[in-house]
Write a protein that holds these residues in place. Structure first.
Motif, PDB file in Angstrom:
ATOM      1  N   SER A 242       0.835  -1.197   0.000  1.00 44.25           N
ATOM      2  CA  SER A 242       0.000   0.000   0.000  1.00 44.25           C
ATOM      3  C   SER A 242       0.873   1.252   0.000  1.00 44.25           C
ATOM      4  O   SER A 242       1.750   1.425   0.844  1.00 44.25           O
ATOM      5  CB  SER A 242      -0.901  -0.006   1.237  1.00 44.25           C
ATOM      6  N   THR A 243       0.641   2.112  -0.970  1.00 42.26           N
ATOM      7  CA  THR A 243       1.327   3.400  -1.114  1.00 42.26           C
ATOM      8  C   THR A 243       2.847   3.229  -1.189  1.00 42.26           C
ATOM      9  O   THR A 243       3.596   3.665  -0.316  1.00 42.26           O
ATOM     10  CB  THR A 243       0.962   4.360   0.029  1.00 42.26           C
ATOM     11  N   GLY A 262       2.047   2.768   3.308  1.00 43.54           N
ATOM     12  CA  GLY A 262       0.762   2.446   3.915  1.00 43.54           C
ATOM     13  C   GLY A 262       0.670   1.082   4.549  1.00 43.54           C
ATOM     14  O   GLY A 262      -0.178   0.862   5.426  1.00 43.54           O
ATOM     15  N   SER A 263       1.500   0.133   4.124  1.00 40.98           N
ATOM     16  CA  SER A 263       1.393  -1.230   4.659  1.00 40.98           C
ATOM     17  C   SER A 263       2.566  -1.621   5.536  1.00 40.98           C
ATOM     18  O   SER A 263       2.677  -2.786   5.955  1.00 40.98           O
ATOM     19  CB  SER A 263       1.244  -2.242   3.505  1.00 40.98           C
ATOM     20  N   GLN A 284       5.337   3.445   8.656  1.00 37.38           N
ATOM     21  CA  GLN A 284       5.474   4.422   7.589  1.00 37.38           C
ATOM     22  C   GLN A 284       6.881   4.428   6.975  1.00 37.38           C
ATOM     23  O   GLN A 284       7.560   5.460   6.937  1.00 37.38           O
ATOM     24  CB  GLN A 284       5.096   5.826   8.084  1.00 37.38           C
TER      25      GLN A 284
END
Length: 377
Positions: A242-243, A262-263, A284
């Motif tokens: 994520s991201t 994100g993950s 992060q």
């Protein structure tokens, strides 16, 4: 003894002695303003940080950890989104700040600063040390400024919309520009400045190239993917976490590392098979630096413990370093085996120096260095 022999002998001493160090925090160097980017000159053992709003660069001595401020001259606006690049062969540091339309050229020995006009909102910079050519991405006018490092003469090339990151493949002299808004990568032929563009995933924010295979990896933040490009064509699209926000390549092992903000993990890509695995990071994770000599990967984490260390062989990871939240960039000096983590924190920004992870310095590499020493005249 000629200079080259001194330099190589010093490199051998530095690297072999570094193996014995444990991984500990060595120093915390306060940075008065809000640091935006960090880079290290391994030849001089100096670390550089560009600071938001202050229009200045702080130089840190890697031995004493003392800091020296270098003002960046006349600026119409307070600096915002900074970026740095270093040519270690000429001991020159290049800085852009995202809002003032020039490139600051810093002499590493004298701290003299020259300014070269660029396009609008320069937000990324990279240097081809072999050709002594600098490339500046200008976000707001969709161009790249090409700077001759010897004469500081410039030319301007059109690229995609919203250029935001640059990577260089030195051997074929090709430059890759990630265009955030137009979802594309522009290739610049360094010899002719001819350009071509290929579409990738949604919002590429980072790009890196493996100089051994000449494959390019574009990180598509809002698509959650990594585009693999070879010979100007997208050959694979890989799923990230994520991201995904940055990318690093270990060309010695052909492994690619993508922190996923994100993950809270890192996507590891096998460059040969394109198989992916995921390694746990801190909270992060946002930037990555690689010690390809010891096969260690370092990731900065924005919250909690600031530094995740990944063993490139086993993919085991550990997270350490309680320096407060806000770590946003890092750099590694492979010669001294030290890692520098830049923390942006209203309570007190700093650069924290850590000893690097233990690793076996390849004996074959040392043998080549020593052979080179005896063969130098």
């Amino acid at each position: 003894m000629p200079f080259a022999k001194h330099a190589i002998a010093a490199l051998v001493l530095l690297t072999t002695s570094a193996i014995a160090f444990g991984q500990t925090m060595l120093a915390s160097v306060p940075v008065t303003n809000y640091p935006q980017a960090i880079a290290v000159n391994t030849f001089t053992d100096h670390i550089y940080v560009i600071e938001e709003s202050a229009n200045q660069v702080t130089e840190i001595d890697g031995v004493t950890h003392t800091a020296t401020t270098i003002p960046l001259g006349n600026n119409s606006q307070s600096s915002l989104n900074g970026a740095l690049a270093i040519n270690p062969f000429t001991n020159t540091i290049y800085a852009v700040d995202g809002v003032n339309n020039h490139l600051s050229v810093i002499n590493g020995a004298t701290h003299t600063v020259l300014q070269v006009t660029t396009g609008n909102a320069p937000d990324a910079v990279a240097v081809n040390s072999f050709t002594n050519t600098i490339y500046v991405a200008n976000y707001s006018d969709n161009t790249v400024t090409v700077v001759n490092g010897s004469t500081l003469a410039t030319s301007t090339l059109s690229v995609g919309t919203g250029p935001i990151a640059i990577a260089i493949d030195p051997s074929p002299n090709e430059i890759y520009v990630a265009n955030f808004t137009s979802n594309s990568i522009t290739t610049i032929k360094g010899k002719t400045n001819v350009t071509s563009t290929v579409g990738v995933g949604q919002h590429p924010v980072a790009v890196a190239v493996n100089p051994a295979t000449h494959e390019v990896y574009a990180v598509n933040r809002d698509g959650g993917t990594i585009s693999v490009i070879a010979a100007g064509t997208v050959t694979a699209t890989l799923t990230a976490g994520s991201t995904p926000v940055s990318v690093g390549v270990n060309d010695a092992t052909n492994q690619i590392y993508v922190p996923n903000l994100g993950s809270n993990n890192v996507t590891v890509i096998d460059g040969k098979t394109k198989a992916t695995t995921f390694v746990t990071a801190g909270a992060q994770p946002n930037t990555v630096a690689i010690d390809k000599i010891r096969n260690k990967i370092y990731v900065a984490n924005g919250n909690g413990l600031c530094l995740t260390v990944i063993d490139g062989k086993t993919k085991a990871s550990t997270t350490l370093g309680d320096v407060g939240n806000g770590s946003g960039d890092l750099a590694v000096d492979v010669l001294t085996n030290q890692v520098y983590v830049m923390t942006q924190n209203p309570a007190g920004s700093a650069v924290s120096a850590f000893s690097g992870a233990n690793g076996v310095f390849p004996q074959s590499f040392l043998d080549r260095l020593m052979g080179g020493v005896s063969g130098i005249r």
